[in-house]
Design a protein around this motif. Structure first.
Motif: not given
Length: 120
Positions: A65, A68, A95, A99
């Motif tokens: 994630r 990306r 983490t 986003n």
RNA sequence: GGAACCGGCUGGACGGUCGCUGUAUCGCAUUGCGGUAUGGAGGAAAGUCCGGGCUCCACAGGACAGGGCGCCAGGUAACGCCUGGGCAGUGCAAACUGACGGAAAGCGCCACAGAAAACAAACCGCCUACGUUCCCGCUUGCGGGAGCCGGCAAGGGUGAAAAGGUGCGGUAAGAGCGCACCGCGCGGCUGGCAACAGACGCGGCACGGCAAGCCCCGCCCGGAGCAAGACCAAAUAGAGGAGCAUUCACGUGUGGUCCGCACGGCUCCUGGGUAGGUCGCUACAGGCGCUUGGCGACAAGCGUCGCAGAUGAAUGGCCGUCCUCGACAGAACCCGGCUUACAGGCCGGUUCCCACU
């Protein structure tokens, strides 16, 4: 596709030498989520390298994630990033962030280290 | 309808837009861009615990050592897996659980407690029949009492375990001492491929437990792993061929020892490692459907489908709509299992209870 937003293979840093070159004399920008290193690569386009260790993101899903997100941000901003090699390193705790927060953080790093003479 | 057990399936959906990657095809063209079409994480991709394929080391050989497995039968490429059966335990039941070969081959161990823990034993206890000593009474070839010599293992107590259990008879008290039933052992018989079960006869009853201590028996196992391994451009190691020398010793070799096997020195020629690239790299013990055989695991036949191949590592970002608001979690050579993690949802079968007809 000259100033587009694609992310071709050539925009990835390949080989140990490319990384060693950046680590030797980097320009540095960091916050609590990322440490970003940059150095001129002598090419007409930027390249990206990722260093997200297992220590930072324990599960493979979490690591994917982060990678990306970094790639996506790089892809959308690469026309501003000039002929530099960029190495993005993750820091502990990233983490847990959403986003949008991470995108905003990366945006600040790109702007801080990007060559001022880059076309906008 | 409620409670429960077992098995299987599923693992947000739709649309827009910007991207990544494999394949096919077309175009441009300094083998890379662009267009189009199409494919692109999981039931566990995980742990790396077993079993195989594949690759190299002698296409892997002998002996020992070492390791694994262990009721029976089947399935399978194989297994420590699966299916069916037996036995034991748990549960009213459906079901579930199981390091389930051998202790009369041997060695060893059995703490604490207890008298005693292994070819047994008598602390408390019970008895005084037999033999004998003393005392008393007397009907003097008898009776009673105390003891000695002894007898017993029923009861108590200890323990995980104490030499079959219950009942009746028997006795001085007792005891498989005798008998009945149960258990156990032995024997053949019957059923079953077998594990095992059943009834019958005989034996008064022995052969305590631990093999998850060593061990014995049976079966299986050579080692290392895709950073295996193969190929490609430059210098050193190593490699191949030819000739000469040695065929003793010593050394080297992908796990230990011995054997065996291969190699070794010198000269000449050929030629040439690297996380740089290419191959290996995904089409198979393959998926799905039907038929047949089988209780089943599964097998056979026919039809049909093409279903991820990254490598600083793709399978995603953003926006919108909807719902029951989404768990555990990311392929890395490939399969078969096991184990572990997991929000919710769906389907089938079975058992028990309640109600109704």
């Amino acid at each position: 596709m000259d100033s587009g937003a694609c992310f071709p293979r050539r925009a990835r840093m390949a080989g140990q030498q490319a990384f060693a070159n950046v680590f030797a004399q980097p320009a540095k920008s960091s916050d609590r989520y990322f440490t970003v290193l940059a150095r001129a690569n002598g090419l007409a386009y930027p390249r990206l390298g990722l260093a997200i260790s297992r220590k930072v993101a324990r599960s493979a899903v979490a690591r994917n994630r982060i990678k990306r997100i970094v790639r996506e941000s790089f892809r959308s901003q690469q026309s501003q990033l000039g002929g530099l090699d960029w190495v993005v390193m993750g820091r502990a705790g990233l983490t847990a962030q959403t986003n949008p927060v991470l995108f905003a953080a990366l945006q600040r790093h790109w702007q801080r280290l990007a060559p001022p003479c880059a076309p906008s």
